[in-house]
Scaffold this motif. Structure first.
Motif, PDB file in Angstrom:
ATOM      1  N   GLU A  88       4.551  12.190  11.187  1.00 47.56           N
ATOM      2  CA  GLU A  88       5.751  13.008  11.020  1.00 47.56           C
ATOM      3  C   GLU A  88       6.734  12.781  12.165  1.00 47.56           C
ATOM      4  OE1 GLU A  88       4.040  17.115  13.088  1.00 47.56           O
ATOM      5  OE2 GLU A  88       4.550  17.090  10.954  1.00 47.56           O
ATOM      6  N   LYS A  89       7.979  13.114  11.911  1.00 46.18           N
ATOM      7  CA  LYS A  89       9.056  13.076  12.897  1.00 46.18           C
ATOM      8  C   LYS A  89       9.258  11.691  13.518  1.00 46.18           C
ATOM      9  CE  LYS A  89       8.702  17.989  14.005  1.00 46.18           C
ATOM     10  NZ  LYS A  89       8.547  19.019  15.065  1.00 46.18           N
ATOM     11  N   ASP A 131       6.561   9.160   7.078  1.00 44.30           N
ATOM     12  CA  ASP A 131       6.455  10.471   6.446  1.00 44.30           C
ATOM     13  C   ASP A 131       6.904  10.309   4.994  1.00 44.30           C
ATOM     14  OD1 ASP A 131       9.284  10.601   6.306  1.00 44.30           O
ATOM     15  OD2 ASP A 131       9.437  11.724   8.180  1.00 44.30           O
ATOM     16  N   CYS A 132       6.918  11.386   4.237  1.00 45.17           N
ATOM     17  CA  CYS A 132       7.178  11.243   2.805  1.00 45.17           C
ATOM     18  C   CYS A 132       8.572  10.701   2.518  1.00 45.17           C
ATOM     19  CB  CYS A 132       6.942  12.565   2.076  1.00 45.17           C
ATOM     20  SG  CYS A 132       8.043  13.918   2.573  1.00 45.17           S
ATOM     21  N   THR A 190       8.059  14.513  -1.096  1.00 39.61           N
ATOM     22  CA  THR A 190       8.598  13.587  -2.084  1.00 39.61           C
ATOM     23  C   THR A 190       7.713  12.348  -2.183  1.00 39.61           C
ATOM     24  OG1 THR A 190      10.611  12.428  -2.785  1.00 39.61           O
ATOM     25  CG2 THR A 190      10.100  12.381  -0.439  1.00 39.61           C
ATOM     26  N   GLY A 191       7.873  11.623  -3.276  1.00 38.76           N
ATOM     27  CA  GLY A 191       7.083  10.419  -3.497  1.00 38.76           C
ATOM     28  C   GLY A 191       7.615   9.672  -4.708  1.00 38.76           C
ATOM     29  N   ILE A 208       1.156  10.503 -15.330  1.00 44.08           N
ATOM     30  CA  ILE A 208       1.961  10.293 -14.138  1.00 44.08           C
ATOM     31  C   ILE A 208       1.224  10.856 -12.927  1.00 44.08           C
ATOM     32  CG2 ILE A 208       4.044  11.042 -12.916  1.00 44.08           C
ATOM     33  CD1 ILE A 208       4.633   8.805 -14.825  1.00 44.08           C
ATOM     34  N   HIS A 209       1.043   9.996 -11.934  1.00 43.53           N
ATOM     35  CA  HIS A 209       0.477  10.394 -10.646  1.00 43.53           C
ATOM     36  C   HIS A 209       1.568  10.237  -9.594  1.00 43.53           C
ATOM     37  CE1 HIS A 209      -3.990  10.272 -11.776  1.00 43.53           C
ATOM     38  NE2 HIS A 209      -3.340   9.898 -12.883  1.00 43.53           N
ATOM     39  N   LEU A 210       1.257  10.568  -8.343  1.00 46.49           N
ATOM     40  CA  LEU A 210       2.252  10.485  -7.278  1.00 46.49           C
ATOM     41  C   LEU A 210       1.796   9.490  -6.216  1.00 46.49           C
ATOM     42  CD1 LEU A 210       4.976  11.808  -6.403  1.00 46.49           C
ATOM     43  CD2 LEU A 210       3.621  13.293  -4.902  1.00 46.49           C
ATOM     44  N   LEU A 211       2.627   8.479  -5.980  1.00 45.18           N
ATOM     45  CA  LEU A 211       2.453   7.520  -4.891  1.00 45.18           C
ATOM     46  C   LEU A 211       3.277   8.055  -3.722  1.00 45.18           C
ATOM     47  CD1 LEU A 211       1.727   4.727  -3.631  1.00 45.18           C
ATOM     48  CD2 LEU A 211       3.649   3.760  -4.943  1.00 45.18           C
ATOM     49  N   HIS A 212       2.613   8.409  -2.634  1.00 47.04           N
ATOM     50  CA  HIS A 212       3.322   9.132  -1.577  1.00 47.04           C
ATOM     51  C   HIS A 212       2.655   8.964  -0.218  1.00 47.04           C
ATOM     52  CE1 HIS A 212       0.531  12.909  -1.685  1.00 47.04           C
ATOM     53  NE2 HIS A 212      -0.083  11.896  -2.241  1.00 47.04           N
TER      54      HIS A 212
END
Length: 282
Positions: free
Chosen positions: A64-65, A83-84, A230-231, A241-245
């Motif tokens: 993060e950051k 990060d995302c 988000t992703g 639908i899945h999330l790539l993140h």
């Protein structure tokens, strides 16, 4: 090692815009590696291309950051930890290079600056698109994405977006009065806009309209915030639908469960906002 040193010196003097960049030799080496991998795809399908690029970052640590570097805003290039938001931005910047048949680092930094900053220009801390709904809206104006949430059955949602202004102590750059005043001004502009959200209990029935490569933003009930994560949407072998993140739990990964089930575990989640990449900007 000599090649990487020469490469970073090249970066310092060859950026075509005036944005000051922050980049390590390792990041420059990773850029070259990514470009070698990108030569494997032809970019005919924009959504699939974005997914392909996103998957190149699998297992990269969540950090993060990463953009909060130094005392003034610079264009941070960090391919070692994401990060995302920076995951989505970097994936989109590389995908833009595929579409435009670009290969050099100058183009990459130009693409990243265009995506990350208001109207595509780095002009201090407040020019960064800190709120993701603002990010979507501004990148839609640039022709890079299209907010399709309404088309999916999303509904209007009124909410004050002012978390940064009301939590100044969490953001080191906001110690500077100039930055703080500019963020308050940006939040005042955001107050004029409404959100469109596909609420959580409507996602399953509209999931078939979400495509691999769509950018998914997780809307939240947290006061003052629009989006917490988000992703990139990815349709897996199960047809869902899945999330790539870039997952806060460790690294860039694909959710084991479909997006619908993943969201149910997030107490503050109220639905999603969906933006479809278009990359129409010249």
């Amino acid at each position: 090692m000599l090649q990487r040193i020469i490469f970073c010196l090249f970066l310092a003097f060859s950026i075509s815009n005036n944005a000051q960049i922050t980049c390590t030799p390792l990041d420059s080496s990773l850029f070259v590696s990514r470009m070698d991998e990108l030569r494997q795809i032809n970019g005919e399908n924009l959504g699939d291309s974005l997914v392909f690029v996103g998957k190149l970052f699998l297992d990269i640590p969540y950090v993060e950051k990463t953009l909060e570097v130094g005392e003034t805003e610079t264009l941070v290039i960090n391919l070692r930890g994401l990060d995302c938001t920076t995951f989505v931005e970097n994936a989109l910047a590389f995908t833009s290079m595929i579409k435009k048949e670009q290969i050099d680092f100058v183009n990459f930094t130009n693409n990243l600056e265009t995506i990350r900053y208001r109207n595509g220009v780095l002009n201090g801390y407040s020019s960064r698109l800190h709120y993701f709904t603002d990010w979507i809206r501004n990148n839609e104006q640039k022709g890079l994405v299209k907010d399709i949430t309404t088309d999916l059955g999303g509904i209007e949602h009124k909410k004050a977006i002012n978390f940064m202004g009301t939590h100044r102590n969490l953001y080191p750059f906001l110690k500077q009065e100039e930055n703080y005043a500019a963020i308050l001004e940006a939040e005042a502009e955001l107050a004029k806009e409404s959100l469109c959200i596909l609420v959580q209990d409507q996602i399953a029935s509209n999931e078939h309209m979400i495509q691999s490569g769509d950018i998914i933003a997780l809307a939240t009930s947290i006061k003052g915030l629009d989006v917490t994560h988000t992703g990139i949407a990815i349709r897996e072998a199960d047809g869902r639908i899945h999330l790539l993140h870039a997952s806060i739990s460790g690294s860039v990964r694909i959710t084991k469960e479909p997006l619908v089930d993943y969201l149910k575990k997030i107490k503050s989640n109220i639905g999603i906002i969906v933006a479809r990449p278009t990359l129409l900007s010249p």
